[in-house]
Design a protein around this motif. Structure first.
Motif, PDB file in Angstrom:
ATOM      1  N   GLY A 353       0.814  -1.215   0.000  1.00  0.00           N
ATOM      2  CA  GLY A 353       0.000   0.000   0.000  1.00  0.00           C
ATOM      3  C   GLY A 353       0.844   1.260   0.000  1.00  0.00           C
ATOM      4  N   GLY A 354       1.945   1.264   0.755  1.00  0.00           N
ATOM      5  CA  GLY A 354       2.837   2.419   0.760  1.00  0.00           C
ATOM      6  C   GLY A 354       3.459   2.659  -0.605  1.00  0.00           C
ATOM      7  N   VAL A 355       3.841   1.573  -1.279  1.00  0.00           N
ATOM      8  CA  VAL A 355       4.416   1.696  -2.624  1.00  0.00           C
ATOM      9  C   VAL A 355       3.380   2.262  -3.595  1.00  0.00           C
ATOM     10  N   VAL A 356       2.159   1.744  -3.520  1.00  0.00           N
ATOM     11  CA  VAL A 356       1.092   2.202  -4.413  1.00  0.00           C
ATOM     12  C   VAL A 356       0.794   3.681  -4.175  1.00  0.00           C
ATOM     13  N   LEU A 357       0.854   4.111  -2.916  1.00  0.00           N
ATOM     14  CA  LEU A 357       0.587   5.516  -2.613  1.00  0.00           C
ATOM     15  C   LEU A 357       1.635   6.420  -3.272  1.00  0.00           C
ATOM     16  N   VAL A 358       2.900   6.052  -3.194  1.00  0.00           N
ATOM     17  CA  VAL A 358       3.942   6.833  -3.880  1.00  0.00           C
ATOM     18  C   VAL A 358       3.730   6.783  -5.384  1.00  0.00           C
ATOM     19  N   LEU A 359       3.410   5.613  -5.887  1.00  0.00           N
ATOM     20  CA  LEU A 359       3.158   5.449  -7.321  1.00  0.00           C
ATOM     21  C   LEU A 359       2.038   6.366  -7.795  1.00  0.00           C
ATOM     22  N   ALA A 360       0.987   6.483  -7.006  1.00  0.00           N
ATOM     23  CA  ALA A 360      -0.188   7.258  -7.413  1.00  0.00           C
ATOM     24  C   ALA A 360       0.040   8.762  -7.319  1.00  0.00           C
ATOM     25  N   THR A 361       0.944   9.195  -6.431  1.00  0.00           N
ATOM     26  CA  THR A 361       1.097  10.637  -6.198  1.00  0.00           C
ATOM     27  C   THR A 361       2.377  11.228  -6.798  1.00  0.00           C
ATOM     28  N   ALA A 362       3.303  10.392  -7.233  1.00  0.00           N
ATOM     29  CA  ALA A 362       4.595  10.892  -7.707  1.00  0.00           C
ATOM     30  C   ALA A 362       4.439  11.796  -8.922  1.00  0.00           C
ATOM     31  N   SER A 363       5.215  12.868  -8.916  1.00  0.00           N
ATOM     32  CA  SER A 363       5.186  13.800 -10.050  1.00  0.00           C
ATOM     33  C   SER A 363       6.521  14.540 -10.102  1.00  0.00           C
ATOM     34  N   THR A 364       6.701  15.297 -11.143  1.00  0.00           N
ATOM     35  CA  THR A 364       7.876  16.170 -11.241  1.00  0.00           C
ATOM     36  C   THR A 364       7.382  17.608 -11.404  1.00  0.00           C
ATOM     37  N   PRO A 365       7.917  18.571 -10.684  1.00  0.00           N
ATOM     38  CA  PRO A 365       8.947  18.414  -9.660  1.00  0.00           C
ATOM     39  C   PRO A 365       8.438  17.636  -8.439  1.00  0.00           C
ATOM     40  N   VAL A 366       9.360  17.066  -7.672  1.00  0.00           N
ATOM     41  CA  VAL A 366       9.024  16.184  -6.553  1.00  0.00           C
ATOM     42  C   VAL A 366       8.655  17.010  -5.329  1.00  0.00           C
ATOM     43  N   HIS A 367       7.562  16.631  -4.678  1.00  0.00           N
ATOM     44  CA  HIS A 367       7.160  17.222  -3.401  1.00  0.00           C
ATOM     45  C   HIS A 367       7.286  16.135  -2.340  1.00  0.00           C
ATOM     46  N   GLY A 446       9.055   0.573 -12.209  1.00  0.00           N
ATOM     47  CA  GLY A 446       9.724  -0.093 -11.099  1.00  0.00           C
ATOM     48  C   GLY A 446       8.816  -0.247  -9.901  1.00  0.00           C
ATOM     49  N   TRP A 447       8.046   0.787  -9.577  1.00  0.00           N
ATOM     50  CA  TRP A 447       7.165   0.710  -8.418  1.00  0.00           C
ATOM     51  C   TRP A 447       6.002  -0.247  -8.645  1.00  0.00           C
ATOM     52  N   ILE A 448       5.533  -0.358  -9.862  1.00  0.00           N
ATOM     53  CA  ILE A 448       4.499  -1.364 -10.161  1.00  0.00           C
ATOM     54  C   ILE A 448       5.056  -2.766  -9.890  1.00  0.00           C
ATOM     55  N   PHE A 449       6.272  -3.026 -10.355  1.00  0.00           N
ATOM     56  CA  PHE A 449       6.915  -4.317 -10.087  1.00  0.00           C
ATOM     57  C   PHE A 449       7.009  -4.569  -8.586  1.00  0.00           C
ATOM     58  N   ILE A 450       7.458  -3.569  -7.826  1.00  0.00           N
ATOM     59  CA  ILE A 450       7.630  -3.729  -6.380  1.00  0.00           C
ATOM     60  C   ILE A 450       6.292  -4.040  -5.712  1.00  0.00           C
ATOM     61  N   ALA A 451       5.242  -3.311  -6.081  1.00  0.00           N
ATOM     62  CA  ALA A 451       3.924  -3.532  -5.481  1.00  0.00           C
ATOM     63  C   ALA A 451       3.400  -4.931  -5.790  1.00  0.00           C
ATOM     64  N   LEU A 452       3.575  -5.388  -7.021  1.00  0.00           N
ATOM     65  CA  LEU A 452       3.089  -6.721  -7.399  1.00  0.00           C
ATOM     66  C   LEU A 452       3.826  -7.816  -6.625  1.00  0.00           C
ATOM     67  N   LEU A 455       2.577  -7.909  -3.091  1.00  0.00           N
ATOM     68  CA  LEU A 455       1.268  -8.581  -3.021  1.00  0.00           C
ATOM     69  C   LEU A 455       1.427 -10.093  -3.123  1.00  0.00           C
ATOM     70  N   ALA A 456       2.391 -10.558  -3.930  1.00  0.00           N
ATOM     71  CA  ALA A 456       2.666 -11.991  -3.991  1.00  0.00           C
ATOM     72  C   ALA A 456       3.137 -12.498  -2.632  1.00  0.00           C
ATOM     73  N   ALA A 457       3.972 -11.709  -1.943  1.00  0.00           N
ATOM     74  CA  ALA A 457       4.420 -12.086  -0.600  1.00  0.00           C
ATOM     75  C   ALA A 457       3.255 -12.104   0.385  1.00  0.00           C
ATOM     76  N   THR A 458       2.277 -11.213   0.172  1.00  0.00           N
ATOM     77  CA  THR A 458       1.072 -11.227   1.011  1.00  0.00           C
ATOM     78  C   THR A 458       0.352 -12.564   0.886  1.00  0.00           C
ATOM     79  N   ALA A 459       0.249 -13.068  -0.338  1.00  0.00           N
ATOM     80  CA  ALA A 459      -0.446 -14.332  -0.573  1.00  0.00           C
ATOM     81  C   ALA A 459       0.299 -15.521   0.038  1.00  0.00           C
TER      82      ALA A 459
END
Length: 471
Positions: A353-367, A446-452, A455-459
């Motif tokens: 969930g933390g990875v997905v949150l960064v994935l969803a909000t990341a932009s340039t310039p970085v905040h 990269g973050w999509i890979f990490i999140a997936l 989730l596999a580790a969750t299962a």
């Protein structure tokens, strides 16, 4: 009196008891130093690449991967080596090799010389890590052992918390200080160990594991890493990539064949007939692949896209690792009411969930405060809930005489996960010498890979609840 009783009798003399606290600090400081080096190098990664001009990201990644591959492959043989020659001798040998190799890393004239010296560092770290734990178990009075082991086990959490800050401060002067700082610590720990840590006689002859099996494991993991990190240069369907992956598959097959037939294999096949152990290793492998890629990706994102300096990057990374020891303690309370598989699955889910949150909000310039920090904190909470519990649960259902080897296998899976995660991340990022908009797209992949993978580790985590109720 049997051997174990004799050893314990030796460790409860007044002289040893007087030095118990010092012994704990000596052994844990050396293990801390070996783990600190892993997290410090993540922050120094960009500066190392800049120092060796013309070195692509795929080549620089071997500064991390070479260490992790050799460390993973040698943990079990190094533990056997310490049992054979004596744990203090094994500890001092590992500490000496690690310290000298650190100095060599600081003086490395070329990138590949640095990689070679990192391999030597890994040899030393693989020797001192199991030896330091073995010494805690045998040279301390029985009443001091549980607390000492807890301190030893949490050193990696503190290394993750302090590593980025220490690394950032040192890299401001030069990335070479990241390695050179190990010299005074190693020398002080070695002198103190010679004076204070007892040299107990060995009473059980130990055979060294299959050396060819060790080489096959190193070769297979190295070939897999090579194929992954060079895939962006060679192409996924290129002949070199396919050849490297084929060597990896053949190496794994040959390793398994040796493991099943050799009289003294690197890993006993009997361990893999315990379901809890199998599921725990699968979960650790997937989780650490995600974690290794996640940690490096945030460091690279802050340095190359947000344009943070190395010290600012280190300080920005600290809040996530600080969540780990706090929520590791929370997980112990949760385990009194919920099965360990549920707690580990919850931790992995929060990490994803933390990875997905960064994935969803990341932009340039970085905040940083609104786009990086919230997800980074949530992932730290997940790591604290998941990592200590999954590692501790792995050996619960194993026979007592296999628990040490089982723990070494789990830590090997941990290191292999880091190698795979870093390899895939580097392949997905390609080159960092692209415009910020192009880097944003690469980091998102990269973050999509990490999140997936998280989730596999969750299962897989649901399978690690042990049948035994032993702590």
């Amino acid at each position: 009196m049997d051997g174990a009783a004799t050893e314990r009798a030796v460790t409860t003399t007044p002289a040893t008891r007087d030095h118990s606290t010092a012994i704990v600090w000596i052994l844990c400081s050396a293990a801390f130093m070996a783990m600190l080096d892993v997290f410090v190098v993540n922050v120094a990664f960009t500066k190392i690449g800049e120092s060796y001009r013309g070195s692509p990201l795929a080549d620089v990644s071997w500064v991390l991967n070479a260490y992790a591959i050799v460390y993973a492959a040698l943990l079990i043989p190094a533990g056997r080596f310490s049992d054979r020659v004596g744990r203090r001798a094994g500890f001092l040998t590992g500490l000496g090799v690690f310290t000298l190799a650190s100095v060599a890393c600081a003086a490395a004239p070329t990138l590949w010389a640095l990689v070679a010296f990192r391999v030597l560092q890994a040899v030393g770290a693989a020797a001192l890590t199991p030896a330091s734990l073995g010494l805690l178990l045998t040279v301390l009075p029985a009443a001091r052992v549980p607390g000492a082991v807890k301190i030893w086990a949490t050193t990696s959490s503190f290394a993750a918390a302090f590593g980025p800050v220490v690394g950032g401060a040192l890299v401001e002067a030069s990335w070479r200080w990241v390695f050179l700082i190990n010299m005074p610590v190693g020398v002080a720990a070695g002198i103190a160990a010679l004076r204070l840590v007892p040299d107990l006689p060995q009473r059980i002859p130990v055979r060294m594991p299959d050396p060819l099996g060790v080489l096959l494991l190193v070769g297979a993991i190295g070939a897999l890493s090579l194929g992954l990190v060079k895939s962006s240069d060679w192409g996924w369907t290129g002949g070199a990539t396919l050849a490297a992956l084929a060597v990896a598959v053949l190496g794994v097959a040959a390793f398994v064949a040796r493991m099943l037939r050799h009289p003294n294999p690197v890993v006993s096949p009997a361990l893999f007939r315990v379901p809890t152990f199998v599921w725990a290793n699968a979960t650790v492998l997937a989780f650490c692949a995600a974690f290794g890629a996640w940690f490096l990706s945030i460091a690279l994102w802050l340095e190359n896209v947000a344009r943070f300096g190395t010290l600012a990057t280190g300080l920005a990374i600290v809040p996530g690792p600080l969540m780990v020891p706090v929520f590791a303690a929370v997980s112990q309370r949760l385990l009194k009411r919920r099965p360990v598989g549920i707690v580990v699955a919850l931790g992995n889910l929060l990490f994803a969930g933390g990875v997905v949150l960064v994935l969803a909000t990341a932009s340039t310039p970085v905040h940083y405060a609104t786009e990086v920090l919230p997800g980074w904190l949530i992932s730290g909470v997940g790591i604290g809930l998941a990592l200590p519990s999954m590692i501790a649960a792995a050996a619960v259902d194993l026979p007592p005489d296999q628990s040490a080897t089982g723990s070494a296998v789990v830590n090997t899976a941990r290191q292999l996960g880091y190698v795979l995660g870093v390899g895939v991340l580097v392949a997905l990022l390609g080159s960092l010498d692209t415009p910020a908009t192009g880097l944003l797209s690469a980091f998102r992949h990269g973050w999509i890979f990490i999140a997936l993978v998280a989730l596999a580790a969750t299962a897989t985590a649901f399978g690690i609840t042990p049948r035994s109720r032993r702590a």
